[in-house]
Write an enzyme that holds these catalytic residues in place. Structure first.
Site, PDB file in Angstrom:
ATOM      1  CG  ASP A 154      31.652  -5.560 -40.920  1.00  0.00           C
ATOM      2  OD1 ASP A 154      31.814  -6.699 -40.739  1.00  0.00           O
ATOM      3  OD2 ASP A 154      31.174  -5.247 -42.096  1.00  0.00           O
ATOM      4  CB  ILE A 155      33.227  -2.736 -45.352  1.00  0.00           C
ATOM      5  CG1 ILE A 155      33.511  -1.514 -46.322  1.00  0.00           C
ATOM      6  CG2 ILE A 155      32.657  -3.986 -45.980  1.00  0.00           C
ATOM      7  CD1 ILE A 155      34.437  -1.728 -47.444  1.00  0.00           C
ATOM      8  CG  ASN A 206      28.993 -15.361 -38.376  1.00  0.00           C
ATOM      9  OD1 ASN A 206      28.110 -15.517 -37.533  1.00  0.00           O
ATOM     10  ND2 ASN A 206      28.921 -14.272 -39.256  1.00  0.00           N
ATOM     11  N   GLY A 237      27.120 -18.899 -41.762  1.00  0.00           N
ATOM     12  CA  GLY A 237      27.332 -17.712 -42.301  1.00  0.00           C
ATOM     13  C   GLY A 237      28.590 -17.103 -42.579  1.00  0.00           C
ATOM     14  CD  GLN A 238      34.367 -18.571 -41.860  1.00  0.00           C
ATOM     15  OE1 GLN A 238      34.177 -19.778 -41.568  1.00  0.00           O
ATOM     16  NE2 GLN A 238      35.778 -18.241 -41.627  1.00  0.00           N
ATOM     17  CG  HIS A 254      35.822 -12.456 -39.465  1.00  0.00           C
ATOM     18  ND1 HIS A 254      36.171 -13.323 -40.534  1.00  0.00           N
ATOM     19  CD2 HIS A 254      34.571 -12.120 -39.312  1.00  0.00           C
ATOM     20  CE1 HIS A 254      34.944 -13.933 -41.002  1.00  0.00           C
ATOM     21  NE2 HIS A 254      34.127 -13.021 -40.466  1.00  0.00           N
ATOM     22  CG  HIS A 273      31.346 -10.403 -36.662  1.00  0.00           C
ATOM     23  ND1 HIS A 273      30.875  -9.791 -37.946  1.00  0.00           N
ATOM     24  CD2 HIS A 273      31.504 -11.683 -37.354  1.00  0.00           C
ATOM     25  CE1 HIS A 273      30.949 -10.367 -39.094  1.00  0.00           C
ATOM     26  NE2 HIS A 273      31.286 -11.641 -38.641  1.00  0.00           N
TER      27      HIS A 273
HETATM   28  P1  AMP Z   1      31.371 -13.288 -41.942  1.00  0.00           P
HETATM   29  O1  AMP Z   1      30.024 -13.311 -42.577  1.00  0.00           O
HETATM   30  O2  AMP Z   1      31.361 -13.751 -40.538  1.00  0.00           O
HETATM   31  O3  AMP Z   1      32.412 -13.975 -42.664  1.00  0.00           O
HETATM   32  O4  AMP Z   1      31.705 -11.563 -41.905  1.00  0.00           O
HETATM   33  C1  AMP Z   1      32.479 -11.314 -43.028  1.00  0.00           C
HETATM   34  C2  AMP Z   1      32.516  -9.713 -42.611  1.00  0.00           C
HETATM   35  O5  AMP Z   1      33.611  -8.879 -43.202  1.00  0.00           O
HETATM   36  C3  AMP Z   1      31.054  -9.036 -43.028  1.00  0.00           C
HETATM   37  O6  AMP Z   1      30.525  -8.448 -41.936  1.00  0.00           O
HETATM   38  C4  AMP Z   1      31.569  -7.797 -44.039  1.00  0.00           C
HETATM   39  O7  AMP Z   1      30.646  -6.742 -44.107  1.00  0.00           O
HETATM   40  C5  AMP Z   1      33.049  -7.553 -43.666  1.00  0.00           C
HETATM   41  N1  AMP Z   1      33.957  -7.112 -44.678  1.00  0.00           N
HETATM   42  C6  AMP Z   1      34.221  -7.844 -45.831  1.00  0.00           C
HETATM   43  N2  AMP Z   1      35.030  -7.116 -46.780  1.00  0.00           N
HETATM   44  C7  AMP Z   1      35.357  -5.922 -45.858  1.00  0.00           C
HETATM   45  C8  AMP Z   1      36.547  -5.043 -45.863  1.00  0.00           C
HETATM   46  N3  AMP Z   1      37.385  -4.930 -47.023  1.00  0.00           N
HETATM   47  N4  AMP Z   1      36.471  -4.225 -44.779  1.00  0.00           N
HETATM   48  C9  AMP Z   1      35.870  -4.335 -43.775  1.00  0.00           C
HETATM   49  N5  AMP Z   1      35.006  -5.124 -43.380  1.00  0.00           N
HETATM   50  C10 AMP Z   1      34.791  -5.978 -44.548  1.00  0.00           C
END
Ligand code: AMP
Length: 114
Positions: free
Chosen positions: A31-32, A87, A93-94, A100, A102
């Site tokens: 995760d970024i 999520n 909170g998606q 995906h 986590h």
């Molecule tokens: P969610 O809120 O469950 O949809 O989680 C989305 C996740 O994607 C968040 O934790 C972000 O930090 C992560 N995210 C968004 N863009 C990227 C990216 N380019 N590379 C890695 N993680 C990302």
């Protein structure tokens, strides 16, 4: 591949990611914005918008995602425990509309989440 989906673009290697595991159906990358010392996203290569849009034909990949998360947790040394969470929708909170999971670990995680 869904147009304008950031995770589909990571699957297609159109944008970079710190990939930790890949097979025919699944990709896992860091995760970024990590919320824990280990924070990995495990995603299907197929564009499924969220768990609520998964279908019976996705059953194999849903199982494979969870098994991949467990294997990654072992590889990452999360012997003390970890959390796997998806999520779903606005109240869940998606933020990214591509299914995906986590994988979070490396610290004690509180419950319930906010
Ligand atoms: P969610 O809120 O469950 O949809 O989680 C989305 C996740 O994607 C968040 O934790 C972000 O930090 C992560 N995210 C968004 N863009 C990227 C990216 N380019 N590379 C890695 N993680 C990302």
């Amino acid at each position: 591949m869904a147009q304008d989906c950031i995770f589909c673009k990571i699957v297609a290697k159109e944008i970079p990611a710190d990939i930790v595991m890949e097979d025919e159906h699944i990709l896992a990358f860091r995760d970024i914005h990590p919320e824990a010392p280990t924070h990995i996203l495990v995603i299907p290569k197929k564009h499924i918008p969220s768990l609520s849009q998964a279908e019976l034909t996705d059953m194999d990949v849903l199982g494979a995602l969870q098994l991949a998360a467990a294997k990654l947790a072992e590889e990452q040394g999360l012997a003390r425990g970890y959390r796997v969470v998806t999520n779903c929708g606005d109240d869940g909170g998606q933020a990214v509309p591509h299914l995906h999971y986590h994988l979070l670990g490396g610290r004690s995680l509180t419950w319930p989440p906010g």
